[in-house]
Design a protein around this motif. Structure first.
Motif, PDB file in Angstrom:
ATOM      1  N   ILE A 180      -6.436  -6.741  -2.770  1.00  0.00           N
ATOM      2  CA  ILE A 180      -7.265  -7.132  -1.638  1.00  0.00           C
ATOM      3  C   ILE A 180      -6.451  -7.833  -0.552  1.00  0.00           C
ATOM      4  O   ILE A 180      -6.988  -8.208   0.489  1.00  0.00           O
ATOM      5  N   ALA A 181      -5.155  -8.005  -0.788  1.00  0.00           N
ATOM      6  CA  ALA A 181      -4.292  -8.639   0.219  1.00  0.00           C
ATOM      7  C   ALA A 181      -4.160  -7.740   1.445  1.00  0.00           C
ATOM      8  O   ALA A 181      -3.902  -6.545   1.324  1.00  0.00           O
ATOM      9  N   GLU A 182      -4.305  -8.306   2.623  1.00  0.00           N
ATOM     10  CA  GLU A 182      -4.259  -7.514   3.848  1.00  0.00           C
ATOM     11  C   GLU A 182      -2.840  -7.318   4.366  1.00  0.00           C
ATOM     12  O   GLU A 182      -2.516  -6.271   4.912  1.00  0.00           O
ATOM     13  N   LYS A 183      -1.997  -8.328   4.225  1.00  0.00           N
ATOM     14  CA  LYS A 183      -0.687  -8.296   4.872  1.00  0.00           C
ATOM     15  C   LYS A 183       0.437  -8.235   3.833  1.00  0.00           C
ATOM     16  O   LYS A 183       0.527  -9.085   2.946  1.00  0.00           O
ATOM     17  N   TRP A 184       1.282  -7.213   3.983  1.00  0.00           N
ATOM     18  CA  TRP A 184       2.447  -7.058   3.121  1.00  0.00           C
ATOM     19  C   TRP A 184       3.754  -6.965   3.903  1.00  0.00           C
ATOM     20  O   TRP A 184       4.836  -6.912   3.307  1.00  0.00           O
ATOM     21  N   LYS A 204      -2.014   1.914  -6.393  1.00  0.00           N
ATOM     22  CA  LYS A 204      -1.959   2.814  -5.235  1.00  0.00           C
ATOM     23  C   LYS A 204      -2.383   2.095  -3.954  1.00  0.00           C
ATOM     24  O   LYS A 204      -1.799   2.312  -2.889  1.00  0.00           O
ATOM     25  N   VAL A 205      -3.408   1.257  -4.047  1.00  0.00           N
ATOM     26  CA  VAL A 205      -3.860   0.516  -2.875  1.00  0.00           C
ATOM     27  C   VAL A 205      -2.738  -0.361  -2.329  1.00  0.00           C
ATOM     28  O   VAL A 205      -2.463  -0.384  -1.127  1.00  0.00           O
ATOM     29  N   ILE A 206      -2.072  -1.090  -3.226  1.00  0.00           N
ATOM     30  CA  ILE A 206      -0.996  -1.987  -2.800  1.00  0.00           C
ATOM     31  C   ILE A 206       0.181  -1.198  -2.240  1.00  0.00           C
ATOM     32  O   ILE A 206       0.710  -1.516  -1.169  1.00  0.00           O
ATOM     33  N   ALA A 207       0.615  -0.161  -2.959  1.00  0.00           N
ATOM     34  CA  ALA A 207       1.762   0.636  -2.523  1.00  0.00           C
ATOM     35  C   ALA A 207       1.491   1.289  -1.179  1.00  0.00           C
ATOM     36  O   ALA A 207       2.363   1.314  -0.285  1.00  0.00           O
ATOM     37  N   ASN A 208       0.301   1.824  -1.011  1.00  0.00           N
ATOM     38  CA  ASN A 208      -0.074   2.475   0.236  1.00  0.00           C
ATOM     39  C   ASN A 208      -0.053   1.493   1.399  1.00  0.00           C
ATOM     40  O   ASN A 208       0.540   1.765   2.462  1.00  0.00           O
ATOM     41  N   ARG A 209      -0.661   0.357   1.224  1.00  0.00           N
ATOM     42  CA  ARG A 209      -0.744  -0.614   2.319  1.00  0.00           C
ATOM     43  C   ARG A 209       0.624  -1.207   2.641  1.00  0.00           C
ATOM     44  O   ARG A 209       0.966  -1.411   3.807  1.00  0.00           O
ATOM     45  N   ALA A 210       1.419  -1.481   1.625  1.00  0.00           N
ATOM     46  CA  ALA A 210       2.757  -2.034   1.855  1.00  0.00           C
ATOM     47  C   ALA A 210       3.642  -1.029   2.590  1.00  0.00           C
ATOM     48  O   ALA A 210       4.354  -1.378   3.530  1.00  0.00           O
ATOM     49  N   ALA A 211       3.603   0.240   2.160  1.00  0.00           N
ATOM     50  CA  ALA A 211       4.412   1.269   2.814  1.00  0.00           C
ATOM     51  C   ALA A 211       3.999   1.453   4.272  1.00  0.00           C
ATOM     52  O   ALA A 211       4.847   1.623   5.156  1.00  0.00           O
TER      53      ALA A 211
END
Length: 319
Positions: A180-184, A204-211
């Motif tokens: 649920i973290a918005e900023k990576w 997948k959610v984290i990897a997608n948003r970070a990339a």
């Protein structure tokens, strides 16, 4: 190794894990914690030096922790803080040489021997999670079995709460549920190794948003493999385990020795029946749901679970 042999080993490992972690007679949370922290004998050429970081005399660590909770959250989380305790850890290193005497070494002597045999600048801080929780970020309400533990000295808490490790309404705080973290942006490089498991969606959610935010993400998705498959007893001979451990080590060394090798993201799927890479993974398209949809579903699942828990509490009170 042929697919039938791989499947046989995986099924045996899963059966053993289920027997240990989900027995017919459920152990208490205290018993489970004691089981997970017992001091097991180690095998192979290793230096082991145990250490305990004592509690500091002031409240600086507590202040830093509370500041992080406040800054990363929305201000809605309320929780009770436990007492600060010492942190126990181990220094582990490959043993290249023999000790100069046969008698048992002190922890300090073992640490000095470990440093003498060090051949790399890489130091890995390894923190292992718990084994009693199963979370699905695919949009269904999260599944938690922690409240079903038999009563003991530490469970249920006073006052009772939804899950063992945090207040129910803290489940959607980024320090509890990173998905649920918005900023990576500006994060260090990330490496993911996932099997076909319930936490795959959250990863997948984290990897997608970070990339998407410019973080270098290395993604490896292993068909047919269970959770923490590289660490499960009996799966060591599998080619998937060998590759995963080698890539894990290469990533850690790359972060320290060759950081220029980790400037961009890349992802692959590793086959089960057809061993080896079977397709590349576009991390900017690995997860199609928008972040707003993910966040809304996670919050709904958290609130539904909290309401269900409170309803059970009210029903028990009436009885």
């Amino acid at each position: 190794m042929d697919p039938a042999e791989i499947n046989s080993k995986v099924q045996r490992a899963i059966k053993a894990i289920r027997a240990n972690w989900f027995p017919i007679i459920q152990p208490t949370l205290s018993e489970r914690q004691a089981l997970s922290t017992r001091d097991l004998p180690f095998k192979g050429p290793l230096w082991i030096s145990r250490i305990a970081f004592p509690v500091v005399g002031d409240d600086e660590l507590r202040r830093i922790f509370l500041q992080a909770v406040t800054e990363l959250g929305d201000g809605a989380v309320r929780f009770a803080l436990s007492d600060t305790d010492s942190v126990k850890a181990e220094w582990n290193g490959y043993q290249r040489s023999k000790p100069r005497r046969e008698s048992k070494l002190s922890e300090r002597e073992a640490y000095d021997c470990l440093l003498r045999d060090v051949s790399s600048e890489v130091t890995v801080l390894y923190v292992h999670g718990g084994g009693y929780i199963n979370v699905d970020f695919s949009g269904q309400p999260p599944i938690y079995n922690a409240p079903d533990f038999p009563p003991c000295a530490i469970w249920p808490t006073h006052p009772p709460r939804t899950v063992a490790y945090c207040e129910g309404l803290a489940l959607c705080h980024p320090l509890v549920s990173p998905a649920i973290a918005e900023k990576w942006a500006d994060s260090p490089p990330m490496w993911f190794a996932c099997g076909e498991e319930s936490v795959l969606d959250g990863c997948k959610v984290i990897a997608n948003r970070a990339a998407e935010q410019g973080v270098a993400v290395i993604w490896e998705e292993y068909d047919g493999m269970p959770h923490i498959f590289p660490l499960l007893p009996g799966l060591g001979p599998l080619p998937q385990v060998k590759r995963c451990l080698e890539d894990w080590g290469d990533f850690c060394r790359g972060c320290v020795v060759q950081p220029e090798s980790l400037k961009s993201s890349r992802g692959v799927r590793i086959g089960y029946e057809v061993q080896g890479e079977i397709s590349s993974v576009d991390l900017k398209r690995v997860w199609e749901m928008t972040f707003e949809e993910v966040k809304a579903r996670m919050i709904k699942g958290m609130l539904d679970m909290e309401e269900s828990f409170r309803h059970r509490q009210r029903s028990q009170t009436k009885l």
